[in-house]
Design a protein around this motif. Sequence first.
Motif, short mmCIF file in Angstrom:
data_model
loop_
_atom_site.label_atom_id
_atom_site.label_comp_id
_atom_site.label_asym_id
_atom_site.label_seq_id
_atom_site.Cartn_x
_atom_site.Cartn_y
_atom_site.Cartn_z
N MET A 70 0.72 -1.29 0.00
CA MET A 70 -0.10 -0.05 -0.12
C MET A 70 0.82 1.19 0.09
N LYS A 71 1.83 1.28 0.81
CA LYS A 71 2.83 2.44 0.77
C LYS A 71 3.52 2.42 -0.63
N ALA A 72 3.92 1.33 -1.45
CA ALA A 72 4.57 1.52 -2.56
C ALA A 72 3.52 1.99 -3.61
N LEU A 73 2.29 1.48 -3.45
CA LEU A 73 1.26 2.17 -4.56
C LEU A 73 0.97 3.63 -4.14
N ALA A 74 1.22 4.14 -3.09
CA ALA A 74 0.91 5.69 -2.92
C ALA A 74 2.08 6.25 -3.60
N ASP A 75 3.39 5.75 -3.93
CA ASP A 75 4.22 6.23 -4.64
C ASP A 75 4.31 6.12 -6.26
N ALA A 76 3.40 5.28 -6.67
CA ALA A 76 3.40 4.80 -8.24
C ALA A 76 3.03 5.87 -8.86
N SER A 77 2.92 5.79 -10.10
CA SER A 77 2.35 6.68 -11.07
C SER A 77 1.06 6.23 -11.81
N LEU A 78 1.22 4.79 -11.95
CA LEU A 78 0.22 4.16 -12.91
C LEU A 78 -0.02 2.66 -12.20
N PHE A 79 -1.49 2.48 -11.98
CA PHE A 79 -2.01 1.03 -11.72
C PHE A 79 -2.81 0.70 -12.74
N PHE A 80 -2.49 -0.50 -13.17
CA PHE A 80 -3.39 -1.31 -14.04
C PHE A 80 -4.28 -2.64 -13.54
N PRO A 81 -5.36 -2.03 -13.11
CA PRO A 81 -6.27 -3.37 -12.62
C PRO A 81 -6.69 -4.33 -13.93
N ILE A 82 -7.16 -5.36 -13.50
CA ILE A 82 -7.53 -6.24 -14.72
C ILE A 82 -8.75 -7.03 -14.37
N GLY A 83 -9.74 -6.61 -13.12
CA GLY A 83 -10.95 -7.14 -13.30
C GLY A 83 -11.09 -8.27 -12.07
N ILE A 84 -10.13 -8.37 -11.42
CA ILE A 84 -10.28 -9.34 -10.14
C ILE A 84 -11.01 -8.60 -9.06
N PRO A 85 -11.73 -9.31 -8.60
CA PRO A 85 -12.82 -8.83 -7.47
C PRO A 85 -12.20 -8.13 -6.54
N PHE A 86 -11.12 -8.34 -6.02
CA PHE A 86 -10.65 -7.82 -4.84
C PHE A 86 -10.08 -6.16 -5.05
N GLU A 87 -10.03 -6.06 -6.40
CA GLU A 87 -9.69 -4.63 -6.83
C GLU A 87 -10.50 -3.59 -6.52
N LYS A 88 -12.03 -4.14 -6.52
CA LYS A 88 -12.94 -3.16 -6.24
C LYS A 88 -12.91 -2.40 -4.93
N LYS A 89 -12.59 -3.03 -3.75
CA LYS A 89 -12.21 -2.65 -2.59
C LYS A 89 -10.97 -1.96 -2.59
N LEU A 90 -9.96 -2.21 -3.29
CA LEU A 90 -8.77 -1.71 -3.29
C LEU A 90 -8.55 -0.17 -3.93
N ILE A 91 -9.19 -0.17 -5.11
CA ILE A 91 -9.07 0.96 -5.81
C ILE A 91 -9.57 2.37 -4.94
N PRO A 92 -10.58 2.31 -4.16
CA PRO A 92 -10.80 3.36 -3.51
C PRO A 92 -9.79 3.97 -2.40
N ARG A 93 -9.37 2.85 -1.81
CA ARG A 93 -8.20 3.02 -0.71
C ARG A 93 -6.91 3.62 -1.24
N ILE A 94 -6.30 3.12 -2.34
CA ILE A 94 -5.15 3.58 -2.92
C ILE A 94 -5.55 5.22 -3.53
N GLY A 95 -6.67 5.28 -3.91
CA GLY A 95 -7.19 6.78 -4.53
C GLY A 95 -7.09 7.65 -3.42
N SER A 96 -7.41 7.31 -2.18
CA SER A 96 -7.28 8.23 -1.02
C SER A 96 -5.79 8.64 -0.59
N LEU A 97 -5.03 7.41 -0.76
CA LEU A 97 -3.85 7.55 -0.27
C LEU A 97 -2.78 8.38 -1.52
N ASN A 98 -3.22 8.25 -2.63
CA ASN A 98 -2.57 8.85 -3.88
C ASN A 98 -3.28 9.41 -4.78
N PRO A 99 -4.07 10.62 -4.56
CA PRO A 99 -4.89 11.12 -5.53
C PRO A 99 -4.38 11.33 -6.95
#
Length: 319
Positions: A70-99
């Motif tokens: 999660m910390k590394a995601l906060a420093d990333a430039s791009l994230f490519f989800p691919i439709g895995i169910p757990f991504e639905k909960k993850l995306i709002p979380r990382i969006g708040s960490l790294n707008p």
Amino acid sequence: MRWGRFFAIFICALTVLGLGEVYAAALKVFVTLAPQKEFVERLGGDRVQVMVLVPSGADPHTFEPSPGQMKALADASLFFPIGIPFEKKLIPRIGSLNPQLKIVPMDQGLPKRFLTGHQHGREEAGRGEKEHAHEKAEGNSREAAASGHEPHVHEEGEPDPHVWLSPPLVMAMARTTVLALMAADPEDRAGYEARYKQFLSDVAALDLEIFKTFQEAKPPRAFYVFHPSWGYFADAYGLEQVAVESEGKEAKPVHLKEIITSARRAGVKTLFVQPQFSTRSAEMVAKEIGAQLEVIDPLAEKWMDNLRQVSRRLREAMP
């Protein structure tokens, strides 16, 4: 002698510092699954630093990112989800960490199939090898991928997320991916375009190779799996995936009885499983059928090599 040694050490230090600067300047990109890593690295070259969320051997259905990820995601430039169910909960979380994080679904715009008990592929009627290769070489968009290999769509069940197992769909995903990379790193547009063309050419060659692998197989060209991961692959090459699990869940007794009966009738000798799940239930089914278990991994990192190997093993299991 002393000065010569000092000079050599100084040059090495400069080299290391230079490499560090190049590495630091690379675009930090996250993907969900290991196969996606190959796609992004092929398209991005040394312009990207790719990190994978779901580690090798982990089950994507139950995966939970670590605090470090999660910390590394906060420093990333791009994230490519691919439709895995757990991504639905993850995306709002990382969006708040790294707008500032650009989130680009790699599967956007793709036609989706749905998970059901029996997974049926479709014959590619009237398609010759030349036409097939030509379409895939030129099919560098989702229109070509969809029109040539239209999946069966069922109303029941959950969307099947395993789109990366279809080379035609990967060509469509490559376009989505390279456009996002170029937008984030416009200085190397020519490089991205060249790598994109080469990647499409390589995937088209793989697609034709797999097509030829199954060309002489007799109908129904079926293969039996425990977990229904290979539906898009089956759709792409006119195969029939028969899954023990129903809608990706534990099979009900009636469905299980049907599978065992049909497998015995067809003389099935191989039941394919994947390493992310326990094989205990699969062993019981294989014993009833009189088949052996064989492992094929839909999440293997070396995507091209893996699909090439899997296609051969599936073909060997067919009459």
